[in-house]
Design a protein around this motif. Structure first.
Motif, short mmCIF file in Angstrom:
data_model
loop_
_atom_site.label_atom_id
_atom_site.label_comp_id
_atom_site.label_asym_id
_atom_site.label_seq_id
_atom_site.Cartn_x
_atom_site.Cartn_y
_atom_site.Cartn_z
N ILE A 8 50.88 41.85 37.20
CA ILE A 8 50.48 42.51 35.96
C ILE A 8 49.02 42.93 36.07
CG2 ILE A 8 50.12 42.23 33.48
CD1 ILE A 8 52.45 40.33 33.43
N THR A 9 48.75 44.19 35.70
CA THR A 9 47.38 44.68 35.71
C THR A 9 47.14 45.53 34.48
OG1 THR A 9 45.70 45.90 36.96
CG2 THR A 9 47.96 46.70 37.12
N THR A 10 45.91 45.53 34.00
CA THR A 10 45.54 46.39 32.89
C THR A 10 45.11 47.77 33.38
OG1 THR A 10 43.28 45.54 32.93
CG2 THR A 10 44.84 44.46 31.43
N MET A 11 45.02 47.94 34.70
CA MET A 11 44.65 49.23 35.28
C MET A 11 45.88 50.15 35.34
SD MET A 11 42.06 48.06 38.35
CE MET A 11 43.31 47.15 39.22
N ASN A 12 45.62 51.44 35.56
CA ASN A 12 46.71 52.40 35.67
C ASN A 12 47.27 52.50 37.08
OD1 ASN A 12 46.62 53.10 32.95
ND2 ASN A 12 45.00 54.58 33.30
N ASP A 13 46.65 51.81 38.02
CA ASP A 13 47.14 51.74 39.38
C ASP A 13 46.89 50.34 39.89
OD1 ASP A 13 44.41 51.72 39.71
OD2 ASP A 13 44.32 53.55 40.91
#
Length: 116
Positions: A8-13
């Motif tokens: 899981i990441t809050t970034m778009n990549d």
């Protein structure tokens, strides 16, 4: 599958990975209520000021539970990652708290790095 099988990441990549499939939006939702005694104690805390530890724990647990449900939803879609993850929190009738974790379910794989 292990609990760590979904990235899981809050970034778009996701640096070091490439997105190979996009499944769309997924979410995890939880609604919780405090007991009447907790609400009375919190009301007194608003007069005196300071942290309302019972609510802090409630919301922390709720966020963790929402993320667990988000991971379950991503798995059901066949994803191994969620990008652009966000939280949304709302009150319902001043007695319940809703916490949603949402993002885009994707399949990622390690990016090829040519030998140096």
């Amino acid at each position: 599958m292990s609990d760590d099988d979904i990235i899981i990441t809050t970034m778009n990549d996701l640096p070091g990975y490439e997105i190979v499939e996009v499944y769309g939006e997924v979410f995890g939702l939880i609604v919780r209520a405090r007991n009447a005694f907790g609400n009375i104690g919190a009301s007194f805390r608003t007069i005196a000021g300071g942290e309302v530890k019972g609510y802090t724990k409630l919301l922390t647990d709720s966020r963790n539970h929402a993320v667990d449900r988000l991971k379950d939803s991503a798995r059901e879609h066949g994803a191994n990652a969620v990008i652009a993850m966000r939280f949304d929190c709302n009150d319902i009738g001043n007695v319940m708290s809703e916490v949603a974790a949402y993002g885009t379910a994707v399949t990622v794989r390690k990016a090829y790095a040519p030998p140096a």
